[in-house]
Design a protein around this motif. Structure first.
Motif, PDB file in Angstrom:
ATOM      1  N   ILE A 167      15.921 -30.461   5.900  1.00  0.00           N
ATOM      2  CA  ILE A 167      17.027 -30.937   5.074  1.00  0.00           C
ATOM      3  C   ILE A 167      18.304 -30.343   5.654  1.00  0.00           C
ATOM      4  O   ILE A 167      18.610 -29.176   5.457  1.00  0.00           O
ATOM      5  N   SER A 168      19.015 -31.164   6.403  1.00  0.00           N
ATOM      6  CA  SER A 168      20.228 -30.718   7.077  1.00  0.00           C
ATOM      7  C   SER A 168      21.409 -30.704   6.112  1.00  0.00           C
ATOM      8  O   SER A 168      22.206 -29.775   6.104  1.00  0.00           O
ATOM      9  N   GLU A 169      21.521 -31.758   5.309  1.00  0.00           N
ATOM     10  CA  GLU A 169      22.579 -31.877   4.302  1.00  0.00           C
ATOM     11  C   GLU A 169      22.011 -32.591   3.097  1.00  0.00           C
ATOM     12  O   GLU A 169      21.206 -33.505   3.232  1.00  0.00           O
ATOM     13  N   MET A 170      22.448 -32.169   1.893  1.00  0.00           N
ATOM     14  CA  MET A 170      22.051 -32.884   0.685  1.00  0.00           C
ATOM     15  C   MET A 170      23.120 -32.685  -0.381  1.00  0.00           C
ATOM     16  O   MET A 170      23.454 -31.562  -0.738  1.00  0.00           O
ATOM     17  N   THR A 171      23.689 -33.816  -0.836  1.00  0.00           N
ATOM     18  CA  THR A 171      24.614 -33.821  -1.958  1.00  0.00           C
ATOM     19  C   THR A 171      24.093 -34.831  -2.967  1.00  0.00           C
ATOM     20  O   THR A 171      23.054 -35.453  -2.739  1.00  0.00           O
ATOM     21  N   GLU A 172      24.820 -35.026  -4.033  1.00  0.00           N
ATOM     22  CA  GLU A 172      24.416 -36.012  -5.036  1.00  0.00           C
ATOM     23  C   GLU A 172      24.406 -37.431  -4.467  1.00  0.00           C
ATOM     24  O   GLU A 172      23.702 -38.297  -4.979  1.00  0.00           O
ATOM     25  N   ASN A 173      25.191 -37.689  -3.404  1.00  0.00           N
ATOM     26  CA  ASN A 173      25.352 -39.050  -2.883  1.00  0.00           C
ATOM     27  C   ASN A 173      24.909 -39.263  -1.450  1.00  0.00           C
ATOM     28  O   ASN A 173      24.876 -40.399  -0.992  1.00  0.00           O
ATOM     29  N   ALA A 174      24.626 -38.198  -0.717  1.00  0.00           N
ATOM     30  CA  ALA A 174      24.283 -38.354   0.693  1.00  0.00           C
ATOM     31  C   ALA A 174      23.261 -37.302   1.104  1.00  0.00           C
ATOM     32  O   ALA A 174      23.217 -36.206   0.543  1.00  0.00           O
ATOM     33  N   MET A 175      22.445 -37.674   2.082  1.00  0.00           N
ATOM     34  CA  MET A 175      21.411 -36.760   2.568  1.00  0.00           C
ATOM     35  C   MET A 175      21.199 -37.020   4.051  1.00  0.00           C
ATOM     36  O   MET A 175      21.192 -38.169   4.500  1.00  0.00           O
ATOM     37  N   VAL A 176      21.018 -35.941   4.808  1.00  0.00           N
ATOM     38  CA  VAL A 176      20.676 -36.032   6.222  1.00  0.00           C
ATOM     39  C   VAL A 176      19.418 -35.198   6.437  1.00  0.00           C
ATOM     40  O   VAL A 176      19.387 -34.012   6.113  1.00  0.00           O
TER      41      VAL A 176
END
Length: 157
Positions: A127-136
């Motif tokens: 999980i490189s990035e995770m917000t309420e609206n986007a994930m990488v």
């Protein structure tokens, strides 16, 4: 008294080893819902790449796929659109967030009755990035002697 203390210590150790961190629980809650996989790309390699992802379909088939994660029982599915290159339809998964540095999304393929269809094979994506609206999410693979990173970019629906 001594046996009771040893039993209690063993039970506490067993329970703590099965728990997930607050951050992993938070990520599972954030993950819950429907996501669109917008882009599959490659890092750390030279040239053009194509791959079969999750032993299922070509990378191009995953672009635009819908992913649904249910956090109350850690099941879900991804849906690939039918095309001349891709066999469309729903694929069911069991998933969890695994503590690490970075945390990882762990998943394996199941059928609609929650039975393993992958022969015990699973996948872990960083999980490189995770917000309420986007994930990488990122996964490292070997291409010959070269390490290549597959990058999955999602937006929440």
């Amino acid at each position: 008294m001594n046996k009771t203390l040893i039993l209690f210590a063993a039970l506490a150790t067993a329970l703590s080893s099965c728990s997930v961190s607050k951050q992993a629980r938070q990520q599972e809650n954030t993950l819950s819902g429907t996501w669109i996989l917008n882009n599959v790309s490659y890092e750390n390699g030279e040239g053009n790449f194509s791959s079969v992802i999750f032993n299922d379909a070509k990378d191009i088939c995953f672009e635009g796929s819908n992913w649904f994660f249910r956090n109350n029982n850690n099941t879900g599915r991804y849906t690939i659109a039918q095309s001349t290159l891709c066999e469309g339809g729903d694929r069911y998964i069991r998933w969890s967030v695994v503590d690490g540095s970075p945390n990882q999304l762990q998943l394996k393929r199941i059928d609609e009755k929650y039975k393993d269809i992958s022969g015990g094979v699973g996948y872990r994506l960083n999980i490189s990035e995770m917000t309420e609206n986007a994930m990488v999410l990122k996964s490292n693979v070997s291409v010959g002697a070269e390490r290549v990173t597959i990058v999955y970019e999602f937006t929440k629906k």
